[in-house]
Design an enzyme around this catalytic site. Structure first.
Site, PDB file in Angstrom:
ATOM      1  N   GLN A  66     -15.766   3.373   7.017  1.00  0.00           N
ATOM      2  CA  GLN A  66     -14.561   2.926   7.724  1.00  0.00           C
ATOM      3  C   GLN A  66     -13.267   3.453   7.109  1.00  0.00           C
ATOM      4  O   GLN A  66     -12.238   3.432   7.776  1.00  0.00           O
ATOM      5  CB  GLN A  66     -14.546   1.387   7.779  1.00  0.00           C
ATOM      6  CG  GLN A  66     -15.672   0.839   8.631  1.00  0.00           C
ATOM      7  CD  GLN A  66     -15.676  -0.680   8.696  1.00  0.00           C
ATOM      8  OE1 GLN A  66     -16.196  -1.331   7.808  1.00  0.00           O
ATOM      9  NE2 GLN A  66     -15.085  -1.257   9.722  1.00  0.00           N
ATOM     10  N   ARG A 119     -14.324  -5.426  -3.311  1.00  0.00           N
ATOM     11  CA  ARG A 119     -15.636  -5.147  -2.715  1.00  0.00           C
ATOM     12  C   ARG A 119     -15.541  -3.867  -1.891  1.00  0.00           C
ATOM     13  O   ARG A 119     -14.724  -3.786  -0.975  1.00  0.00           O
ATOM     14  CB  ARG A 119     -16.068  -6.314  -1.828  1.00  0.00           C
ATOM     15  CG  ARG A 119     -17.330  -6.025  -1.020  1.00  0.00           C
ATOM     16  CD  ARG A 119     -17.695  -7.182  -0.088  1.00  0.00           C
ATOM     17  NE  ARG A 119     -18.942  -6.908   0.604  1.00  0.00           N
ATOM     18  CZ  ARG A 119     -19.070  -6.784   1.935  1.00  0.00           C
ATOM     19  NH1 ARG A 119     -18.026  -6.940   2.729  1.00  0.00           N
ATOM     20  NH2 ARG A 119     -20.240  -6.511   2.470  1.00  0.00           N
ATOM     21  N   HIS A 162     -23.594  -0.300   3.920  1.00  0.00           N
ATOM     22  CA  HIS A 162     -22.723  -0.824   4.987  1.00  0.00           C
ATOM     23  C   HIS A 162     -22.849   0.130   6.180  1.00  0.00           C
ATOM     24  O   HIS A 162     -21.885   0.763   6.597  1.00  0.00           O
ATOM     25  CB  HIS A 162     -21.286  -0.949   4.467  1.00  0.00           C
ATOM     26  CG  HIS A 162     -20.431  -1.937   5.226  1.00  0.00           C
ATOM     27  ND1 HIS A 162     -19.774  -2.986   4.640  1.00  0.00           N
ATOM     28  CD2 HIS A 162     -20.120  -2.007   6.546  1.00  0.00           C
ATOM     29  CE1 HIS A 162     -19.089  -3.662   5.554  1.00  0.00           C
ATOM     30  NE2 HIS A 162     -19.282  -3.089   6.721  1.00  0.00           N
ATOM     31  N   ASN A 211     -25.120  -5.060   3.940  1.00  0.00           N
ATOM     32  CA  ASN A 211     -24.094  -5.765   4.681  1.00  0.00           C
ATOM     33  C   ASN A 211     -24.616  -6.054   6.082  1.00  0.00           C
ATOM     34  O   ASN A 211     -24.941  -5.130   6.834  1.00  0.00           O
ATOM     35  CB  ASN A 211     -22.826  -4.916   4.798  1.00  0.00           C
ATOM     36  CG  ASN A 211     -21.739  -5.632   5.600  1.00  0.00           C
ATOM     37  OD1 ASN A 211     -21.171  -6.614   5.129  1.00  0.00           O
ATOM     38  ND2 ASN A 211     -21.474  -5.160   6.818  1.00  0.00           N
ATOM     39  N   GLU A 212     -24.706  -7.324   6.430  1.00  0.00           N
ATOM     40  CA  GLU A 212     -24.971  -7.765   7.791  1.00  0.00           C
ATOM     41  C   GLU A 212     -26.167  -7.090   8.464  1.00  0.00           C
ATOM     42  O   GLU A 212     -26.004  -6.340   9.436  1.00  0.00           O
ATOM     43  CB  GLU A 212     -23.728  -7.552   8.669  1.00  0.00           C
ATOM     44  CG  GLU A 212     -22.486  -8.255   8.139  1.00  0.00           C
ATOM     45  CD  GLU A 212     -21.308  -8.207   9.111  1.00  0.00           C
ATOM     46  OE1 GLU A 212     -21.389  -7.481  10.111  1.00  0.00           O
ATOM     47  OE2 GLU A 212     -20.320  -8.915   8.878  1.00  0.00           O
ATOM     48  N   ASN A 257     -20.123 -13.361   5.594  1.00  0.00           N
ATOM     49  CA  ASN A 257     -19.028 -12.807   6.394  1.00  0.00           C
ATOM     50  C   ASN A 257     -18.826 -13.734   7.583  1.00  0.00           C
ATOM     51  O   ASN A 257     -19.751 -13.952   8.369  1.00  0.00           O
ATOM     52  CB  ASN A 257     -19.370 -11.402   6.912  1.00  0.00           C
ATOM     53  CG  ASN A 257     -19.400 -10.366   5.792  1.00  0.00           C
ATOM     54  OD1 ASN A 257     -19.104 -10.678   4.648  1.00  0.00           O
ATOM     55  ND2 ASN A 257     -19.755  -9.146   6.140  1.00  0.00           N
ATOM     56  N   TYR A 276     -16.359 -14.705  10.878  1.00  0.00           N
ATOM     57  CA  TYR A 276     -15.248 -14.401  11.780  1.00  0.00           C
ATOM     58  C   TYR A 276     -15.017 -15.498  12.808  1.00  0.00           C
ATOM     59  O   TYR A 276     -13.907 -15.773  13.194  1.00  0.00           O
ATOM     60  CB  TYR A 276     -15.473 -13.036  12.455  1.00  0.00           C
ATOM     61  CG  TYR A 276     -15.325 -11.912  11.446  1.00  0.00           C
ATOM     62  CD1 TYR A 276     -14.069 -11.411  11.133  1.00  0.00           C
ATOM     63  CD2 TYR A 276     -16.418 -11.403  10.752  1.00  0.00           C
ATOM     64  CE1 TYR A 276     -13.909 -10.421  10.173  1.00  0.00           C
ATOM     65  CE2 TYR A 276     -16.265 -10.417   9.786  1.00  0.00           C
ATOM     66  CZ  TYR A 276     -15.010  -9.934   9.497  1.00  0.00           C
ATOM     67  OH  TYR A 276     -14.842  -8.973   8.538  1.00  0.00           O
ATOM     68  N   GLU A 331     -16.371 -11.408   3.533  1.00  0.00           N
ATOM     69  CA  GLU A 331     -15.430 -10.902   4.545  1.00  0.00           C
ATOM     70  C   GLU A 331     -14.915 -12.073   5.365  1.00  0.00           C
ATOM     71  O   GLU A 331     -15.693 -12.928   5.793  1.00  0.00           O
ATOM     72  CB  GLU A 331     -16.097  -9.943   5.554  1.00  0.00           C
ATOM     73  CG  GLU A 331     -16.411  -8.576   5.025  1.00  0.00           C
ATOM     74  CD  GLU A 331     -17.071  -7.666   6.074  1.00  0.00           C
ATOM     75  OE1 GLU A 331     -16.847  -7.861   7.290  1.00  0.00           O
ATOM     76  OE2 GLU A 331     -17.829  -6.782   5.651  1.00  0.00           O
ATOM     77  N   TRP A 357     -11.025  -9.436   4.688  1.00  0.00           N
ATOM     78  CA  TRP A 357     -11.326  -8.198   5.414  1.00  0.00           C
ATOM     79  C   TRP A 357     -10.123  -7.902   6.285  1.00  0.00           C
ATOM     80  O   TRP A 357      -9.819  -8.699   7.165  1.00  0.00           O
ATOM     81  CB  TRP A 357     -12.585  -8.334   6.282  1.00  0.00           C
ATOM     82  CG  TRP A 357     -12.855  -7.026   6.978  1.00  0.00           C
ATOM     83  CD1 TRP A 357     -12.377  -6.618   8.197  1.00  0.00           C
ATOM     84  CD2 TRP A 357     -13.616  -5.941   6.446  1.00  0.00           C
ATOM     85  NE1 TRP A 357     -12.784  -5.346   8.458  1.00  0.00           N
ATOM     86  CE2 TRP A 357     -13.533  -4.903   7.413  1.00  0.00           C
ATOM     87  CE3 TRP A 357     -14.324  -5.722   5.261  1.00  0.00           C
ATOM     88  CZ2 TRP A 357     -14.174  -3.666   7.212  1.00  0.00           C
ATOM     89  CZ3 TRP A 357     -14.950  -4.497   5.075  1.00  0.00           C
ATOM     90  CH2 TRP A 357     -14.874  -3.499   6.053  1.00  0.00           C
ATOM     91  N   GLU A 379     -12.794   0.743  13.113  1.00  0.00           N
ATOM     92  CA  GLU A 379     -13.528  -0.480  13.463  1.00  0.00           C
ATOM     93  C   GLU A 379     -14.702  -0.133  14.393  1.00  0.00           C
ATOM     94  O   GLU A 379     -14.770  -0.564  15.538  1.00  0.00           O
ATOM     95  CB  GLU A 379     -12.559  -1.508  14.051  1.00  0.00           C
ATOM     96  CG  GLU A 379     -13.178  -2.843  14.481  1.00  0.00           C
ATOM     97  CD  GLU A 379     -14.134  -3.488  13.484  1.00  0.00           C
ATOM     98  OE1 GLU A 379     -13.913  -3.377  12.274  1.00  0.00           O
ATOM     99  OE2 GLU A 379     -15.127  -4.075  13.941  1.00  0.00           O
ATOM    100  N   TRP A 380     -15.608   0.684  13.883  1.00  0.00           N
ATOM    101  CA  TRP A 380     -16.869   0.989  14.557  1.00  0.00           C
ATOM    102  C   TRP A 380     -16.653   1.368  16.021  1.00  0.00           C
ATOM    103  O   TRP A 380     -15.819   2.221  16.303  1.00  0.00           O
ATOM    104  CB  TRP A 380     -17.854  -0.182  14.361  1.00  0.00           C
ATOM    105  CG  TRP A 380     -17.951  -0.586  12.910  1.00  0.00           C
ATOM    106  CD1 TRP A 380     -17.503  -1.735  12.336  1.00  0.00           C
ATOM    107  CD2 TRP A 380     -18.502   0.192  11.821  1.00  0.00           C
ATOM    108  NE1 TRP A 380     -17.740  -1.727  10.988  1.00  0.00           N
ATOM    109  CE2 TRP A 380     -18.355  -0.564  10.640  1.00  0.00           C
ATOM    110  CE3 TRP A 380     -19.122   1.464  11.715  1.00  0.00           C
ATOM    111  CZ2 TRP A 380     -18.781  -0.114   9.385  1.00  0.00           C
ATOM    112  CZ3 TRP A 380     -19.545   1.899  10.472  1.00  0.00           C
ATOM    113  CH2 TRP A 380     -19.382   1.124   9.346  1.00  0.00           C
TER     114      TRP A 380
HETATM  115  C1  FCB Z   1     -18.012  -6.987  10.116  1.00  0.00           C
HETATM  116  C2  FCB Z   1     -18.269  -5.695   9.399  1.00  0.00           C
HETATM  117  C3  FCB Z   1     -17.024  -4.970   8.963  1.00  0.00           C
HETATM  118  C4  FCB Z   1     -15.936  -5.076  10.003  1.00  0.00           C
HETATM  119  C5  FCB Z   1     -15.725  -6.508  10.412  1.00  0.00           C
HETATM  120  C6  FCB Z   1     -14.611  -6.705  11.395  1.00  0.00           C
HETATM  121  O1  FCB Z   1     -19.066  -7.243  10.988  1.00  0.00           O
HETATM  122  O2  FCB Z   1     -19.038  -5.925   8.235  1.00  0.00           O
HETATM  123  O3  FCB Z   1     -17.360  -3.644   8.679  1.00  0.00           O
HETATM  124  O4  FCB Z   1     -16.228  -4.255  11.072  1.00  0.00           O
HETATM  125  O5  FCB Z   1     -16.902  -7.013  10.947  1.00  0.00           O
END
Ligand code: FCB
Length: 470
Positions: free
Chosen positions: A33, A90, A134, A178-179, A309, A311, A374, A421, A428-429
């Site tokens: 990223q 991190r 990641h 990661n995730e 993480n 959100y 995150e 984060w 952002e992917w």
């Molecule tokens: C998480 C990811 C990170 C970023 C955030 C917004 O799922 O780990 O890379 O994209 O969301």
């Protein structure tokens, strides 16, 4: 439904009370990223380099080719991190830099970059916290089957050992994955992340091999660490599932959502077995996890810390809008029900109290020390005439979630740190550069970095918290 407006609150930094003196404050980033320099110093393509070239895969046809040019601006970026007064940084290592192609010996130049990064970080008194994976799987490993193939787990453990050999004498904090939910579900079931496959069976095979890769890597890291200190963890994206009503159907929907989103990972990691109800749901779809003898024990390797993480939480219904319990696909309905809550630019509902609920639940069911690895939000920032970025909405998001951590601790959750984060606006992917999660703004034309108001608030909040304790 029209989202509720975000109440504009101007928050002044104030000491956070109710946290232990050794509570970690950090920021997080990930390699693909921010780094750019995708073809430099021997790095080979990852699945994300490939995916970004698929027409329509990424918003605006963007890619991580240049990203934040962090590979060339690393010392300056670490300076920024240091200026925030945080104690932990991190970041992730790019597998295709360290072991191009995903097999064979380490690439000295790739390792050099991370050795210099660790030097810079430690030279400023900051603790490095490494994530090994990641999402940037070497493309060659995807060509050989990707995460649905068992061999990828073995390759991952080998890469983990190479990385630890180079950095393990100085770096104590290691996160394997990661995730994994995102790797498996977004990458192999929904096709919206690399490598873009759409097959739930592949995704479930990916889940098992990601977890196995974690377990084998955990073993490799422990062996490699010997007497050196090692704090080993994995980071999961976790939320909460709240039923829309108390009906049996809605509670069932939450069971399924929680099963596929959380317990499918946490149960094997902590309790050494997959949740029976999820296994049964998958069997009903003729999907089986490819578990071999010895795998459960490997996956349940002892964890020192669970990275969380967070959100948002979500509300679920077990029926379609017209009341049917079976969807068009013939499966039981698990429908996300939107609430009248403020949202971020991702259209994600803002649900800080659900972070408290999550952390208390994790303590009850899994009893591990946790760190928020995150948490943060994308908003459509504006730059003011004086060049500042007055992102009160992001500051409020951070403040409310930090307060949620304090509340969880008060209810007995062993939460030991909070990492925002993200340090920088970044790639952002599938959303490309449009969604800005940074507490530092990046002007992608000039690569100039500007502290947003949220970064100043975070810095001052941490400083005041420490000062009050001293
Ligand atoms: C998480 C990811 C990170 C970023 C955030 C917004 O799922 O780990 O890379 O994209 O969301």
């Amino acid at each position: 439904m029209n989202p509720a407006p975000i109440p504009q609150r101007l928050l002044r930094p104030a000491p956070v009370r109710g946290l232990p003196a050794d509570f970690r404050w950090g920021v997080a980033t990930s390699a693909y990223q921010i780094e750019g320099a995708v073809a430099e110093d021997g790095r080979t393509p990852s699945i994300w380099d490939t995916f970004c070239r698929v027409p329509g895969a990424v918003e605006g046809g963007e890619s991580g080719d240049a990203a934040c040019d962090h590979y060339h601006r690393m010392p300056e970026d670490v300076e920024l991190v240091a200026g925030l007064g945080i104690d932990t940084y991190r970041f992730s290592l790019a597998w295709p830099r360290i072991q191009p192609g995903g097999r064979g010996p380490a690439n000295a130049k790739g390792l050099d970059f991370y050795k210099r990064l660790v030097d810079e970080v430690q030279g400023r008194g900051i603790t490095p916290w490494i994530t090994l994976y990641h999402w940037d799987l070497p493309q060659e490993l995807e060509d050989a089957g990707g995460w649905p193939a068992r061999d990828t787990a073995l390759r991952f453990a080998e890469y983990a050992a190479l990385a630890h050999e180079a950095l393990g004498d100085r770096v104590e904090h290691w996160t394997t994955l990661n995730e994994p939910w995102c790797s498996a579900m977004l990458g192999y079931a929904h096709g919206v992340h690399a490598p873009g496959r759409r097959d739930l069976g592949d995704a479930m095979r990916a889940v098992h091999h990601l977890l196995l890769g974690h377990g084998l890597a955990a073993g490799a890291l422990r062996d490699a660490a010997g007497n050196n200190p090692l704090e080993l963890g994995i980071t999961l994206n976790l939320g909460t599932a709240t039923p829309e009503t108390d009906s049996a159907a809605d509670r069932e929907a939450c069971r399924r959502a929680d099963g596929m989103g959380a317990r499918l990972y946490l149960d094997p990691l902590v309790h050494g077995r997959y949740p029976e109800d999820v296994v049964a749901d998958l069997a009903a779809q003729h999907i089986e996890l490819p578990v071999r003898e010895g795998d459960p024990a490997a996956i349940a390797a002892p964890l020192d810390v669970l990275g969380v993480n967070f959100y948002r939480g979500m509300r679920f219904s077990g029926v379609t809008e017209d009341g049917s319990a079976t969807g068009a696909d013939g499966l039981p309905v698990t429908r996300v029900v939107e609430r009248d809550l403020p949202r971020t630019a991702m259209d994600w509902e803002i649900t800080p109290t659900e972070l408290t609920d999550l952390l208390v639940r994790l303590q009850r069911d899994y009893a591990l020390p946790t760190v928020i690895t995150e948490n943060g939000a994308a908003f459509d920032d504006t730059v003011a005439a004086d060049g500042s970025v007055p992102d009160a909405d992001r500051t409020a998001y951070l403040a409310d979630h930090i307060a949620a951590v304090v509340a969880a601790r008060a209810q007995g959750a062993d939460v030991r740190g909070y990492f925002a984060w993200s340090l920088l606006d970044n790639f952002e992917w599938a959303y490309g550069y449009d969604k800005r999660f940074g507490i530092v703004r990046v002007d992608y034309d000039t690569q100039v970095r500007t502290l947003k108001d949220s970064a100043k608030w975070y810095r001052d909040t941490i400083r005041l918290t420490r000062r009050e304790r001293a």
